[in-house]
Design a protein around this motif. Sequence first.
Motif, PDB file in Angstrom:
ATOM      1  N   ARG A 210       0.831  -1.205   0.000  1.00 47.27           N
ATOM      2  CA  ARG A 210       0.000   0.000   0.000  1.00 47.27           C
ATOM      3  C   ARG A 210       0.870   1.261   0.000  1.00 47.27           C
ATOM      4  O   ARG A 210       0.605   2.211  -0.740  1.00 47.27           O
ATOM      5  N   ALA A 257      -5.572  -6.832  -3.871  1.00 47.96           N
ATOM      6  CA  ALA A 257      -6.790  -6.444  -4.603  1.00 47.96           C
ATOM      7  C   ALA A 257      -7.382  -5.153  -4.058  1.00 47.96           C
ATOM      8  O   ALA A 257      -8.144  -4.462  -4.743  1.00 47.96           O
ATOM      9  N   GLN A 258      -7.000  -4.785  -2.809  1.00 51.33           N
ATOM     10  CA  GLN A 258      -7.506  -3.532  -2.245  1.00 51.33           C
ATOM     11  C   GLN A 258      -7.009  -2.320  -3.024  1.00 51.33           C
ATOM     12  O   GLN A 258      -7.551  -1.219  -2.886  1.00 51.33           O
ATOM     13  N   GLY A 260      -7.484  -1.919  -6.036  1.00 52.57           N
ATOM     14  CA  GLY A 260      -8.554  -1.609  -6.994  1.00 52.57           C
ATOM     15  C   GLY A 260      -8.021  -1.302  -8.382  1.00 52.57           C
ATOM     16  O   GLY A 260      -7.181  -2.035  -8.912  1.00 52.57           O
ATOM     17  N   ASP A 261      -8.468  -0.166  -8.945  1.00 51.64           N
ATOM     18  CA  ASP A 261      -8.100   0.170 -10.322  1.00 51.64           C
ATOM     19  C   ASP A 261      -6.604   0.409 -10.506  1.00 51.64           C
ATOM     20  O   ASP A 261      -6.093   0.268 -11.614  1.00 51.64           O
ATOM     21  N   ASP A 262      -5.896   0.781  -9.439  1.00 50.12           N
ATOM     22  CA  ASP A 262      -4.442   0.944  -9.567  1.00 50.12           C
ATOM     23  C   ASP A 262      -3.775  -0.373  -9.942  1.00 50.12           C
ATOM     24  O   ASP A 262      -2.699  -0.390 -10.521  1.00 50.12           O
ATOM     25  N   LEU A 264      -5.978  -3.181 -11.272  1.00 46.04           N
ATOM     26  CA  LEU A 264      -6.748  -3.823 -12.338  1.00 46.04           C
ATOM     27  C   LEU A 264      -6.568  -3.167 -13.704  1.00 46.04           C
ATOM     28  O   LEU A 264      -6.473  -3.862 -14.711  1.00 46.04           O
ATOM     29  N   THR A 285     -12.338  -7.813  -9.130  1.00 43.19           N
ATOM     30  CA  THR A 285     -11.864  -8.053  -7.765  1.00 43.19           C
ATOM     31  C   THR A 285     -12.844  -8.935  -6.997  1.00 43.19           C
ATOM     32  O   THR A 285     -14.041  -8.954  -7.259  1.00 43.19           O
ATOM     33  N   GLU A 287     -14.965 -10.286  -3.652  1.00 42.15           N
ATOM     34  CA  GLU A 287     -15.880  -9.548  -2.773  1.00 42.15           C
ATOM     35  C   GLU A 287     -15.857 -10.023  -1.328  1.00 42.15           C
ATOM     36  O   GLU A 287     -16.256  -9.289  -0.440  1.00 42.15           O
TER      37      GLU A 287
END
Length: 313
Positions: A210, A257-258, A260-262, A264, A285, A287
């Motif tokens: 992160r 996966a947290q 996100g778009d960064d 995916l 991602t 759920e």
Amino acid sequence: MEPAYLLFDIGGTDIKAALATPDGTLHTVLRSPTPQAGDPEAAAVLAELDVLRGRLLAGSPSLTPVAAGVVVCGTVDEQAGTGVFSSNLGWRNVPFRRLCTERFGIPTGFGHDVGTAGEAELALGAGRVLGRQAANTAVLVIGTGIAGALFVDGRRLEAGGFAGEIGHAAVPGGLDCPCGAHGCLETVGSAAAIARNYTRATGTEVDGAREVLERRRTGDTDAAHCWDAAVEALSFSIAQLCASVGPEAVIVGGGLAQAGDDLLVPLRAAVDARLSFHRTPRIITAELGQDAGLRGAYLRAEAARSAATKETP
Ligand SMILES: [Zn+2]
């Protein structure tokens, strides 16, 4: 007295335990550190399950377990009901299903943590939007390591517990892996590897992948390099999957996966760039988050109860 399922998810770091009502609601999730190595018969792990079971029952006196679900990490033979091998925890050929059935005195289902978490993700999580595509889907859990559950023509590939170890297949740029091989995907593509490789390059300690992502946003080229190397490595492995088992969807879970778009957006582009005639998978991602393993145990408990009910009408 309300019927309930007794659930355990035995991972390399901690054991999660919960009671669930048959509607799928998890009551009181407990965690305790997994007793570590030097435990070839998993005796300390099984003793810890007794402790957790006692705490769960004491905390929810109105719930009565009617079936149990136990999922474990490592190499797992679900047909035989055994934990074949755990490199982290040191057990070998432990007949978990039989031992837990005897201990708990109720029908007990058993499975692999990531495999059953993948099944739960398809049945109860991100897979619900996939419709028929769910029959051919790869679920990748990217955290400290990388593990996968591969669904082909509606069945999860097991191969005696040896299928799905995508984190331990070599990629270009891969490094020496604690498993003994060189170049494994998880030495570059896991959340832990992104942080570790950044620290190795810069000498700066970071608070996980992160923080590397945050530094990348501020123009840190070392951070960008580590992040992009992970995306490239993951895209390589996903492209290999596209050619070998043809997934229509890839569900990405675990801590990474947290992002996100960064994660995916570049990952989709990198996978696209590697494919030609292949089927290009949707990449989405997960759920269910960190309770996915317990949801997998829930599915196993439900199946064990249903099988037992059929046997004794
Ligand atoms: Zn490895």
